[in-house]
Each structure stands twice: as C-alpha cells, then as structure tokens.
Design a protein around this motif. Sequence first.
Motif, short mmCIF file in Angstrom:
data_model
loop_
_atom_site.label_atom_id
_atom_site.label_comp_id
_atom_site.label_asym_id
_atom_site.label_seq_id
_atom_site.Cartn_x
_atom_site.Cartn_y
_atom_site.Cartn_z
N GLU A 22 0.81 -1.21 0.00
CA GLU A 22 0.00 0.00 0.00
C GLU A 22 0.85 1.26 0.00
O GLU A 22 0.48 2.27 -0.60
N ALA A 23 2.01 1.23 0.65
CA ALA A 23 2.87 2.41 0.72
C ALA A 23 3.45 2.78 -0.64
O ALA A 23 3.88 3.92 -0.85
N ASP A 24 3.49 1.81 -1.58
CA ASP A 24 4.10 2.06 -2.89
C ASP A 24 3.08 2.25 -4.01
O ASP A 24 3.46 2.44 -5.16
N ARG A 25 1.79 2.22 -3.69
CA ARG A 25 0.78 2.24 -4.76
C ARG A 25 0.67 3.60 -5.45
O ARG A 25 0.19 3.68 -6.58
N GLU A 26 1.05 4.68 -4.78
CA GLU A 26 1.09 5.98 -5.43
C GLU A 26 2.42 6.25 -6.09
O GLU A 26 2.50 6.89 -7.13
N ARG A 27 3.47 5.72 -5.50
CA ARG A 27 4.82 5.97 -6.03
C ARG A 27 5.02 5.35 -7.40
O ARG A 27 5.80 5.86 -8.22
N VAL A 28 4.34 4.22 -7.68
CA VAL A 28 4.56 3.54 -8.96
C VAL A 28 4.03 4.36 -10.13
O VAL A 28 4.35 4.03 -11.28
#
Length: 493
Positions: free
Chosen positions: A433-439
């Motif tokens: 969940e912490a990486d779902r915007e960063r991708v």
Amino acid sequence: MAAEPAGGPVAGPATRSAAGSAAGPAAGTARRGPRWRRGGGAGWWRRKSLRFRLTAVASAVLAVALAVSAYVMVGVMSRALLDRIDDSLHQRAREMVALADAGRLPGELTSSDGTLVQVIDAAGRITHATTGTDRLVPLLNARRRAAVPAGGGARFLDGEPYGIPHLLRVRVLRADRGQTVIVARSFGEVETSITTAGRVLLIGTPLLLVLLAGISWVIIGRTLRPITALRRGAEEITGTARSRRLPVPESRDEVYSLATTLNAMLDRLERADARQRALVSDAAHELRSPLASIRLQLEVALGHPGGPDDWRETAEGVLEDTTRLTRLAEDLLALARLDERGGALARREPVCLDELAWQTVERYGEAVVVRIAAGGEGGSVVVPGDALDLGRVLVNLVDNALRHTASPVVVEVRAEGADAVLTVTDDGPGIPEADRERVFDRFTRLDSARSRDEGGAGLGLAIVRETVNAHGGAVHLEDARPGLRAVVRLPLS
C-alpha cells in the motif's frame, strides 16, 4: 567649333532632368526625415521612467488644482470684502436718511471709518457733509443722481477728480423733501489686500507646487521601491540558480500580490525544470543498459566468431535489446506529447469503452477476460475523449498485469453513477500500500520489477495517470485479494 564655357559643358534639359531625378529621392528623404519620427512627443513620454511620469502627472494635476484654488480664493475674498463695504455703506446711508427724514441731522457729520457722506437738498446744494469732504461739488452730479434708481446698489467712482487717489465705492439713497444722501468709501484698502494676496499666491503657489512635487517624487519612489527590488531580484536569477525567489514586500498591496504570483510561477518553472532534468537523466540511464548490452554482444561476436548458431543467438539478443529501446522511445514520445499539450486532449470524441476493451484485448487471446456490465443508452458505456490514448491506457494496464499474473487477467467495464469505471485485475503478488502511489511516477520500478528483464522502464503507469487526468478522470490501485486491481474512473458523456 564653338568653345565650351570655362565652368564645363552647359547642362541641357536632359542633364538637368537627370540631376533632378537623382537628387529628388534624397531631397524628398531629407524633407520627409522628421516625419519618420512617429509619435516623437509620445515616444519621449513613454521612454521616461514610471516614477517620472507619475510625478509629472501628479504635479500637473496639483498645478491645475492650486491655480484654480488661488483664482477662486482671490475671487471669494474680493467678493467678501466688496460685500462688506457695500453693507457698511448701505447701513450708514440708511442712518443718514433716517436722520434727514426726522430733521435731526447735525451741523457737522463725523465718520470713524473714513466713510464720506454728503446730504444734498432738492436744489442741488450740499447741506451737510463729513469733515474733509467737499461741500461745494457733489460726488455725483444731478444727472447721475437722477439715473440711480430708488434703492439702487453701490457702484464704483473714480476719486481723482475729487482729490482722492483711489477708486470710491458710492451708494445713493433718497430721503424726504427731495433730499439725497450720498455715502462713499475708498476702495484702496481692498485693492491693496487683493493685490497682496495675489502676490503671495503668485509666489507661494509655485513654491508649494515644487514642494508637493518633491514629496510626490519621494513617495512614488518609495512606493516603487519593491518593484525595483523585484527587477533586481529577477536580474540575479539565472539558468544555473535553482532556488532563487523574488523579494516579497511586507505591505499587502498589489506589489505583494505580484511578487507572490511571480514566485509561484518560479516554483512551477523550477518543478517543471527539475522534472525535465530528471526525465532526461532517467532516460539516459535506461538507454545505457540496452545499448551497452548490444555493444557487448557485438564485440563478443566479432572477437570470437563462431558458427551460424552463434551469430543467430547474437542477433536474437540484439533484437531483444532493440525492442526494449523501441518501447522506451515510444513511451518517451507519448510522455512528450502529453507534456506538450499541457493536459489537453489531442481530440475529443465519443468513445465506447466496451467496444474499445473488446478490440484491445483481442491480441492477448485467452490470457485476458473481458466483462461488460450494463451501460447507458443502448447498453454501451460512452465517454468523451481520444480513443487512441484510452486504448494505450488499457494496453499499459493489461501488459503490467500480465507480467505478474498466473491466471487470465480480468478487464471489466461498467457505468457507476456519472462515471465510467474500467478495472484491470490480476492475481499476482500485488503492490504494498505504501508504494501504490509511487509507482505512478516516471521511471519508478519496484525492486521485484527491476530484477525482471521484461519489467519495462517504469513509464507505463505514468502514461496511464497523465492520460486519465487529461480526460478529467482518476486512476488508483487497490488490493484484489489476491492480486492487484487498477481502477480507472472517467466521466460519462
């Protein structure tokens, strides 16, 4: 043979005509020269500084205001003094008429304010007069006295014939028994007062104007000082200065708004510049790997030539790297086009999402399953946009899902309220969940994707988000349990 004159051959008509023709343009240019300076006065004015123009305009307005004020003040003062004299004459004349009607006029009339009084009987003789006043010659002769209407106002009279070196203000009133009362007063004091006031204003007004112009120059200079600071700050900002900002004044005025707006613009430009630099740097980094791989394979093949099988293996490796380069170039071109349009669509037309989904997934065969829910009119889900861009969004999402799934990828299209919803679901390991915007950032790949040769350059999801944003929609990732679901929302037509 006739001899030529000492000064040379005589110019005939043709010669003079040619000379005139040659000199004509130059002479005409010389005559028209001043006309080329179009708007000379206006141009001179526009070339002056804003401080000078504001001060000049303010000074001109002040000059007109002071001149009008001085004129009005002198006129009002003259009228007031004149009315004061007329009231005094009228009051004194009425007193004399009352005494004459009552027959109580004293033998010698006195005056403490310099008023001259003459009482004339019906025969035209002066019977009473103030001390120092002529007792033989009336101030007004019989004809002029007769011309004055009953209760007539005061008038001016030249005092020179009566030994008085000033104008006189004279008033006439008639009493009983044919008597006439004449009162007069010198107008010299009033003239002196008016002249003195005029001289004071004539000298003081320019001095006051100069003082006010100087004060205006200082005040306008201080008012424009923040603009000068903005200009100097802008001069110090160069292409290599990254974090420079323009000075913001303390006062919350228009200059403050201008400074904050310009600083906000500099922030946007700096972010855009940083973004472009990061794009160039990441693109160069991504290009290095396939180019280095191609070069290494070719050097090995040339240094250790083998049989046809070795060259075939080398060609297959070079082709794979070339394919990666082609995909990267296409993605960079797509991002460049999106940036160039500034979030606007190349075209806007009705796009049927269910038909687009069927046409797009045909290339994947059984690896992708399409589910269409009931839509709007005719059972179709129609959105305004660019069919080519939306098709690329779906392809990028499906390609990304196929890299991580073990079972067929599910593509679903449905209408939900005022939005069209497009989802792409896989059963892969998903994304924390912490990486779902960063991708969705450019050239962002998770560590698991970097270890895979087919992981891509990290531009697919960035293209998806920017394309969806340009269509007025939104995209996000959510947990599918198991796997990951990409959800795209677009406004319906």
